[in-house]
Design a protein around this motif. Structure first.
Motif, mmCIF file in Angstrom:
data_model
loop_
_atom_site.group_PDB
_atom_site.id
_atom_site.type_symbol
_atom_site.label_atom_id
_atom_site.label_comp_id
_atom_site.label_asym_id
_atom_site.label_seq_id
_atom_site.Cartn_x
_atom_site.Cartn_y
_atom_site.Cartn_z
ATOM 1 N N VAL B 145 38.979 44.617 30.741
ATOM 2 C CA VAL B 145 38.259 43.394 31.095
ATOM 3 C C VAL B 145 36.799 43.413 30.673
ATOM 4 O O VAL B 145 36.067 42.470 30.952
ATOM 5 C CB VAL B 145 38.340 43.117 32.618
ATOM 6 N N GLY B 146 36.362 44.456 30.022
ATOM 7 C CA GLY B 146 34.953 44.514 29.630
ATOM 8 C C GLY B 146 34.043 44.762 30.810
ATOM 9 O O GLY B 146 32.927 44.258 30.861
ATOM 10 N N PHE B 149 30.635 49.377 29.893
ATOM 11 C CA PHE B 149 30.016 49.080 28.599
ATOM 12 C C PHE B 149 28.835 50.000 28.357
ATOM 13 O O PHE B 149 28.353 50.653 29.282
ATOM 14 C CB PHE B 149 29.543 47.631 28.570
ATOM 15 N N THR B 150 28.383 50.054 27.137
ATOM 16 C CA THR B 150 27.172 50.785 26.820
ATOM 17 C C THR B 150 26.026 49.780 26.771
ATOM 18 O O THR B 150 26.070 48.834 25.999
ATOM 19 C CB THR B 150 27.296 51.481 25.457
ATOM 20 N N LEU B 157 27.550 51.960 31.651
ATOM 21 C CA LEU B 157 27.463 51.389 32.996
ATOM 22 C C LEU B 157 28.779 50.729 33.393
ATOM 23 O O LEU B 157 29.631 50.468 32.548
ATOM 24 C CB LEU B 157 26.349 50.341 33.042
ATOM 25 N N VAL B 158 28.922 50.474 34.699
ATOM 26 C CA VAL B 158 30.088 49.766 35.211
ATOM 27 C C VAL B 158 29.620 48.464 35.858
ATOM 28 O O VAL B 158 28.688 48.469 36.657
ATOM 29 C CB VAL B 158 30.842 50.612 36.255
ATOM 30 N N ASP B 159 30.263 47.382 35.488
ATOM 31 C CA ASP B 159 29.991 46.083 36.108
ATOM 32 C C ASP B 159 30.873 45.982 37.343
ATOM 33 O O ASP B 159 32.066 45.707 37.260
ATOM 34 C CB ASP B 159 30.324 44.975 35.108
ATOM 35 N N THR B 161 31.126 43.909 39.842
ATOM 36 C CA THR B 161 31.765 42.662 40.247
ATOM 37 C C THR B 161 32.884 42.269 39.290
ATOM 38 O O THR B 161 33.676 41.401 39.603
ATOM 39 C CB THR B 161 30.739 41.515 40.301
ATOM 40 N N TYR B 162 32.927 42.900 38.141
ATOM 41 C CA TYR B 162 33.900 42.506 37.132
ATOM 42 C C TYR B 162 35.059 43.482 37.045
ATOM 43 O O TYR B 162 36.119 43.162 36.530
ATOM 44 C CB TYR B 162 33.191 42.414 35.780
#
Lengths: 247, 258
Positions: B145-146, B149-150, B157-159, B161-162
């Motif tokens: 789900v993206g 990301f770098t 990092l990790v999002d 909420t996503y």
């Protein structure tokens, strides 16, 4: 030529596809967050959200503003590279409201050995002690000021000149023995050491005073048969007297 | 019949032309959004001017575990001994040259002498571990789900909420640097204390390290402590053969460390 008419089923299919496509596009507009894809396949806003995470460790520099004396003392000591918060824990809340949030201080005997307790995995040369043998029962702070832990070296102490030997002995089974229990040291040795050398043990019997089967020393000291135990050698041919190992 | 055949071919042809167009339509909001947001760039911090990395000097690590402790307190990592963003491993090399590795509670409470182990140990040392912030991160590749990301300053990092908590990234990480947060049910990992470094503070683990076994800095800046570290040490990276291009550099790590 007869005008070509698309068959009905194709038209229906095309309409279906068009509707699906429109649906997909609208759904995408709503579902994909606005900042997605701004810098890559991710939500750019996430970066800003992560930035807002609360800070708990205030950092070493800020303490100096209010605790100048301690910071100055520490700056000149062996603990200069040990951050305040390595001992006092996270204190950002304390910096914001110094009187409301008072940081704790590790006053017990358990804390310092996290760094200084003897552990063979530690790099050699790092100052270590065996907590159970190093002045047991007393808080470390009664002798060592935590912000300037090194005790003043006075020449009476052998460690002032024989640093390596005393550090080695400190993490050995012989930790509890005074240097002078094995060496007779003339007073002059402390001031002009080369003119008055200290005496070293000379015979197997010396060690036997504590370690022989017949010795009148405390029971927990391991015993050997003084005559059978590698008789033709001096004890320190095999056992380093300042760190004897039995393997 | 002939007629029908032709129209089917026609239809397929139209489709083959329409598909890229449709795809373009789908991704258009993406592209326009990108332009709109670019204009809104604010704040004094410019991520494109940074590229962070860490150095770890194994010879200096005393295994006090203050890094792992501070990390938990700074980032509110659950206290249970299975969740770590960084931890310290003890390596004990026996006479056969095999490594015996353990990390009781990440090293936070020290390293008690392993009970009942009579095995002869040749040498022993500590290795602090954390996310390697790979330049070629497998965890990012597998995220469906993206949500991981770098960032532009080179931090993985990790999002929160996503993230959907599917655990692919936990599986994909060859370093075991990720875990699923037991309450949030999302992937969690070291961020190099992103919230601190963008404000000019050091990561908490580096802040409290008493022997400077951890060094943090910029890859691209000659004056950075990290560059100095890289200049003066023979460095290796963990599992370099996997081509993940890690950005945590180890000095004093020999073949047994992985």
């Amino acid at each position: 030529m007869k005008k070509m008419k698309l068959p009905q089923q194709i038209v229906s299919l095309a309409i279906l596809f068009a509707v699906l496509l429109a649906g997909l596009i609208t759904a995408r507009m709503f579902l994909i967050p606005k900042s997605f894809g701004k810098y890559g396949h991710y939500r750019a806003d996430a970066v800003d959200e992560i930035k807002t995470q609360e800070i708990n460790y205030a950092g070493a520099i800020i303490c100096e503003e209010c605790h100048e004396d301690i910071a100055e003392q520490k700056e000149k000591s062996n603990h200069r590279n040990v951050a305040c918060e390595a001992c006092h824990g996270p204190t950002a809340a304390h910096v914001e409201a110094p009187d409301e949030f008072i940081p704790t201080a590790p006053r017990g005997r358990g804390y310092c050995p996290l760094c200084h307790g003897y552990d063979p995995s530690r790099p050699t040369g790092f100052p270590q002690i065996i907590a159970e043998l190093h002045n047991p029962g007393k808080a470390c702070m009664t002798c060592h000021e935590p912000h300037n832990p090194l005790l003043p070296h006075t020449p009476e102490e052998c460690s002032a000149c024989h640093r390596e030997i005393s550090s080695t002995k400190r993490i050995s089974p012989h930790e509890s023995l005074e240097c002078t229990s094995c060496h007779t040291v003339p007073e002059q040795h402390l001031t002009s050491p080369r003119f008055a050398l200290a005496q070293k043990p000379q015979s197997r019997e010396f060690c036997g005073d504590c370690h022989a089967k017949s010795a009148k020393s405390p029971k927990e000291i391991p015993r050997i048969d003084l005559h059978a135990h590698y008789e033709r050698y001096l004890c320190w041919d095999c056992h380093y007297p300042h760190h004897p190992e039995a393997r | 019949m002939k007629n029908n055949n032709k129209s089917r071919r026609e239809f397929l042809l139209t489709c083959s032309k329409a598909l890229p167009a449709a795809a373009g339509l789908v991704f258009m909001p993406y592209a326009t959004g990108q332009l709109l947001l670019k204009a809104q760039e604010s704040e004094g911090y410019d991520p494109t001017q940074h590229n962070y990395a860490m150095g770890v000097d194994i010879h200096k690590c005393i295994g006090c575990g203050r890094c792992a402790d501070a990390c938990k307190k700074e980032n509110l990592v659950p206290e249970e001994p299975y969740y770590f963003r960084t931890w310290v491993e003890r390596y004990r090399i026996n006479l056969e040259g095999e490594a015996i590795v353990d990390s009781p509670n990440g090293g936070i409470d020290g390293f008690p002498e392993p009970a009942g182990s009579e095995e002869e140990i040749l040498r022993s040392f500590f290795v602090p571990k954390l996310c390697n912030h790979c330049a070629n991160p497998p965890c990012v590749q597998v995220c469906p789900v993206g949500a991981t990301f770098t960032s532009r300053d080179g931090v993985v990092l990790v999002d929160e909420t996503y993230c959907v908590g599917c655990r692919y990234c936990v599986q994909a990480c060859p370093y075991g640097a990720r875990y699923i947060h037991p309450e949030k049910q999302v992937a969690d990992k070291c961020t190099f204390c992103y919230h601190r470094i963008v404000k000019g503070l050091l990561p908490a683990c580096v802040e409290v390290c008493p022997t400077q076994a951890r060094v943090f800095g910029e890859v691209g800046l000659r004056s950075s402590p990290l560059r100095r570290f890289l200049r003066f040490n023979d460095v290796t990276v963990m599992k370099g053969s996997l081509n993940t291009k890690p950005k945590v550099y180890y000095a004093g790590a020999d073949g047994e460390v992985r």
